[in-house]
Write a protein that holds these residues in place. Structure first.
Motif, mmCIF file in Angstrom:
data_model
loop_
_atom_site.group_PDB
_atom_site.id
_atom_site.type_symbol
_atom_site.label_atom_id
_atom_site.label_comp_id
_atom_site.label_asym_id
_atom_site.label_seq_id
_atom_site.Cartn_x
_atom_site.Cartn_y
_atom_site.Cartn_z
ATOM 1 N N LEU A 1 0.827 -1.203 0.000
ATOM 2 C CA LEU A 1 0.000 0.000 0.000
ATOM 3 C C LEU A 1 0.864 1.256 0.000
ATOM 4 O O LEU A 1 0.537 2.245 -0.677
ATOM 5 C CB LEU A 1 -0.941 -0.006 1.211
ATOM 6 C CG LEU A 1 -2.038 -1.069 1.196
ATOM 7 C CD1 LEU A 1 -2.877 -0.990 2.461
ATOM 8 C CD2 LEU A 1 -2.919 -0.965 -0.046
ATOM 9 N N VAL A 2 1.973 1.232 0.753
ATOM 10 C CA VAL A 2 2.895 2.366 0.729
ATOM 11 C C VAL A 2 3.440 2.565 -0.679
ATOM 12 O O VAL A 2 3.444 3.674 -1.226
ATOM 13 C CB VAL A 2 4.045 2.154 1.732
ATOM 14 C CG1 VAL A 2 5.157 3.176 1.515
ATOM 15 C CG2 VAL A 2 3.524 2.239 3.168
ATOM 16 N N SER B 1 0.710 3.890 -3.069
ATOM 17 C CA SER B 1 0.406 5.291 -2.832
ATOM 18 C C SER B 1 1.449 6.182 -3.483
ATOM 19 O O SER B 1 1.122 7.175 -4.143
ATOM 20 C CB SER B 1 0.325 5.565 -1.328
ATOM 21 O OG SER B 1 0.022 6.918 -1.068
ATOM 22 N N GLU B 2 2.714 5.795 -3.334
ATOM 23 C CA GLU B 2 3.790 6.588 -3.927
ATOM 24 C C GLU B 2 3.760 6.522 -5.454
ATOM 25 O O GLU B 2 3.989 7.529 -6.129
ATOM 26 C CB GLU B 2 5.137 6.107 -3.391
ATOM 27 C CG GLU B 2 5.327 6.391 -1.911
ATOM 28 C CD GLU B 2 6.631 5.838 -1.366
ATOM 29 O OE1 GLU B 2 7.022 6.282 -0.274
ATOM 30 O OE2 GLU B 2 7.247 4.955 -2.014
ATOM 31 N N ARG B 3 3.484 5.344 -5.989
ATOM 32 C CA ARG B 3 3.524 5.185 -7.449
ATOM 33 C C ARG B 3 2.322 5.841 -8.128
ATOM 34 O O ARG B 3 2.456 6.451 -9.192
ATOM 35 C CB ARG B 3 3.583 3.694 -7.799
ATOM 36 C CG ARG B 3 3.607 3.418 -9.295
ATOM 37 C CD ARG B 3 4.122 2.027 -9.584
ATOM 38 N NE ARG B 3 3.289 0.979 -9.016
ATOM 39 C CZ ARG B 3 2.228 0.458 -9.615
ATOM 40 N NH1 ARG B 3 1.851 0.906 -10.805
ATOM 41 N NH2 ARG B 3 1.545 -0.509 -9.042
ATOM 42 N N THR B 4 1.147 5.704 -7.528
ATOM 43 C CA THR B 4 -0.064 6.248 -8.146
ATOM 44 C C THR B 4 -0.304 7.705 -7.771
ATOM 45 O O THR B 4 -1.165 8.359 -8.368
ATOM 46 C CB THR B 4 -1.297 5.435 -7.718
ATOM 47 O OG1 THR B 4 -1.461 5.522 -6.295
ATOM 48 C CG2 THR B 4 -1.164 3.971 -8.130
ATOM 49 N N ARG B 5 0.426 8.210 -6.770
ATOM 50 C CA ARG B 5 0.245 9.569 -6.257
ATOM 51 C C ARG B 5 -1.147 9.763 -5.675
ATOM 52 O O ARG B 5 -1.708 10.858 -5.710
ATOM 53 C CB ARG B 5 0.515 10.634 -7.342
ATOM 54 C CG ARG B 5 1.754 10.426 -8.191
ATOM 55 C CD ARG B 5 2.996 10.174 -7.351
ATOM 56 N NE ARG B 5 3.364 11.343 -6.533
ATOM 57 C CZ ARG B 5 4.182 11.271 -5.480
ATOM 58 N NH1 ARG B 5 4.681 10.104 -5.101
ATOM 59 N NH2 ARG B 5 4.467 12.363 -4.809
ATOM 60 N N ARG B 6 -1.706 8.714 -5.140
ATOM 61 C CA ARG B 6 -3.009 8.773 -4.479
ATOM 62 C C ARG B 6 -2.797 8.554 -2.986
ATOM 63 O O ARG B 6 -2.006 7.690 -2.567
ATOM 64 C CB ARG B 6 -3.963 7.703 -5.006
ATOM 65 C CG ARG B 6 -4.302 7.769 -6.486
ATOM 66 C CD ARG B 6 -5.074 9.012 -6.864
ATOM 67 N NE ARG B 6 -4.174 10.110 -7.231
ATOM 68 C CZ ARG B 6 -4.570 11.322 -7.580
ATOM 69 N NH1 ARG B 6 -5.854 11.615 -7.592
ATOM 70 N NH2 ARG B 6 -3.696 12.249 -7.899
ATOM 71 N N HIS B 7 -3.529 9.294 -2.167
ATOM 72 C CA HIS B 7 -3.425 9.114 -0.721
ATOM 73 C C HIS B 7 -4.211 7.876 -0.283
ATOM 74 O O HIS B 7 -5.310 7.613 -0.775
ATOM 75 C CB HIS B 7 -3.944 10.345 0.014
ATOM 76 C CG HIS B 7 -2.955 11.456 0.052
ATOM 77 N ND1 HIS B 7 -1.744 11.352 0.704
ATOM 78 C CD2 HIS B 7 -2.985 12.702 -0.497
ATOM 79 C CE1 HIS B 7 -1.077 12.473 0.578
ATOM 80 N NE2 HIS B 7 -1.796 13.308 -0.158
ATOM 81 N N CYS B 8 -3.622 7.132 0.626
ATOM 82 C CA CYS B 8 -4.249 5.937 1.215
ATOM 83 C C CYS B 8 -4.205 6.133 2.723
ATOM 84 O O CYS B 8 -3.136 6.109 3.326
ATOM 85 C CB CYS B 8 -3.485 4.685 0.800
ATOM 86 S SG CYS B 8 -4.116 3.151 1.517
#
Length: 481
Positions: free
Chosen positions: A195-196, A199-206
């Motif tokens: 998940l980390v 989040s970094e790859r897609t630039r979406r907050h989780c």
């Protein structure tokens, strides 16, 4: 396969009595009668210890190579309207929808639950609130994937049984959506890392939508701690102590036995987030300090079996279950600065509700349940002081919304209000995927520690060394609208 996807969270409970003939792929009390009722779900195994090399570079060496730029300090995209999709419409999702609908600038555009009655009930709330009829997804257990593919959803809210949290958060990010998940956000270390990375790859907050971080007492203590009233911070404690015995055996409470079955799988702290999150905020974990290791011990597992013996008929499916989850787990977390955090979990024995919520430093301490405080020089006679006299330290959210609606004393409202506000104004979220992973890591690591007779387990540095940089968190300033 565990396919029930409408979580009943904390004090909010489902009253769905559907059986296998109606929802053959969903968890039901009847389905649990087959063996241990695991239904093919993958049972998390004790996580392997995170390697740690000696020396100053140890904190970074334990982390895998980043697959994208950090999400620390990354703001949401500013938008006039936040379009929300909700997955899971049990009493948690079914009640939180009321708060999303009450927020200016928020629209509920899509709903998903395999129980059609629940989606219909929630959809009626949307139209009653004056919003357009939402799209509904009830076609089986993976229909949430179609919800996540929609082009008109900005944020996905997940309120389902724990088994599904990781997959749903992952699917949302892969489809370009920010996502917020009820706790725990995942159940295995490799899932937390994934998940980390995503989040970094897609630039979406989780995000772990930890409502207890927004409690009035928690936010007041946060501001007092950051203002130095407790002096140098030394120790804290948090817990989830809640007698759930009768509720876990009540098929009208949880949608089938999914939560009780976790007591047949793991021995450690199944639900650390409510206690860990607020204390982590007090101590600025991932913002100048970090959780380094955890050591856990657990009592024998007796409570659920004893309750079953006294209350359940001989033909109840629960008699096929063997409980291994410790009735009381006690974990000690040490931080890089040498501070100590005590975490406790107990849902299987009789006791009043408590999250402990304690913080101590060189100038005194606060303890909750009941709330009390002892600070020098205000108190110096060995008697507790009145925490109510420190109301001036209330967070601006609580000063602006003194009597918030919604559940859990208003903290749910504060969470949703701040989330929607942050997304509308393009702010950095109050907490991020690194916090979510840190607060959930005790689930697999406490289990491993207990199985290893309390041996310390290293907590990964999910920030990959960036925890050393001080940065804002929940102790926010009121933004200009």
């Amino acid at each position: 396969m565990n396919e029930a996807r409408s979580q009943n969270h904390d004090h909010d409970h489902s009253h769905d009595e559907a059986g296998p003939s109606r929802r053959s792929v969903l968890w039901t009390a009847g389905a649990a009668g087959a063996g241990l009722g695991l239904g093919g779900v993958t049972v998390p195994q004790p996580a392997a210890a995170t390697p740690r090399t000696p020396g100053a570079a140890a904190d970074v060496a334990a982390a895998p190579e980043a697959k994208g730029r950090t999400m620390i300090g990354v703001p949401f995209e500013r938008r006039s309207t936040v379009r929300v999709g909700i997955i899971g419409l049990g009493n948690r999702g079914g009640s939180m929808i009321d708060l999303f609908l009450a927020m200016p600038g928020a629209r509920v555009v899509a709903l998903c639950d395999p129980v059609q009655e629940k989606t219909a009930r929630a959809a009626k709330k949307v139209t009653t609130a004056g919003q357009p009829a939402p799209a509904v997804y009830t076609n089986g257990d993976h229909d949430f994937e179609d919800l996540c593919k929609r082009g008109d959803v900005d944020f996905v809210y997940v309120a389902t049984p724990w088994d599904w949290h990781f997959e749903m958060a992952k699917t949302a990010m892969l489809n370009g959506k920010h996502v917020g998940v009820e706790c725990p956000i995942a159940l295995r270390l490799e899932q937390l890392w994934e998940l980390v990375d995503l989040s970094e790859r897609t630039r979406r907050h989780c995000m772990q939508l930890e409502n207890c971080c927004y409690g009035r007492n928690e936010m007041r203590v946060l501001r007092m701690a950051h203002a130095g009233l407790f002096g140098e911070l030394l120790h804290g404690a948090g817990a989830y102590i809640h007698d759930l015995r009768g509720l876990m055996f009540d098929p009208k409470y949880y949608e089938g036995p999914w939560r009780r079955l976790w007591h047949t799988r793991l021995r450690g702290d199944l639900y650390p987030n409510h206690g860990f999150g607020p204390v982590a905020n007090y101590m600025d974990l991932n913002r100048g300090d970090r959780a380094v290791r955890i050591s856990s011990m657990g009592s024998p597992a007796r409570g659920l079996a004893a309750y079953r013996k006294e209350h359940m008929p001989a033909d109840d499916p629960s008699w096929k279950e063997s409980y291994i989850e410790s009735d009381r787990t006690v974990s000690l977390v040490q931080t890089a600065k040498g501070r100590v955090i005590r975490l406790e979990h107990d849902v299987s024995t009789p006791h009043p509700y408590s999250r402990i919520n304690s913080l101590g430093g060189t100038k005194g301490l606060f303890e909750d349940y009941p709330e009390r405080i002892y600070l020098e020089p205000d108190q110096n006679n060995d008697e507790w002081g009145d925490f109510g006299k420190y109301a001036e330290w209330d967070h601006w959210l609580w000063k602006e919304h003194a009597n918030p609606p919604g559940g859990h004393g208003g903290m749910d409202y504060m969470l949703v209000f701040r989330l929607i506000q942050s997304m509308r104004l393009g702010l950095v979220p109050d907490f991020d995927v690194y916090d979510a992973a840190t607060w959930t890591a005790p689930v697999p690591l406490s289990d491993r520690s207990i199985r290893a007779n309390g041996a310390p387990q290293e907590i990964p540095d999910f920030t990959r060394g960036l925890w050393k940089q001080a940065r804002p968190g929940m102790d926010s300033e009121k933004p200009v609208e």
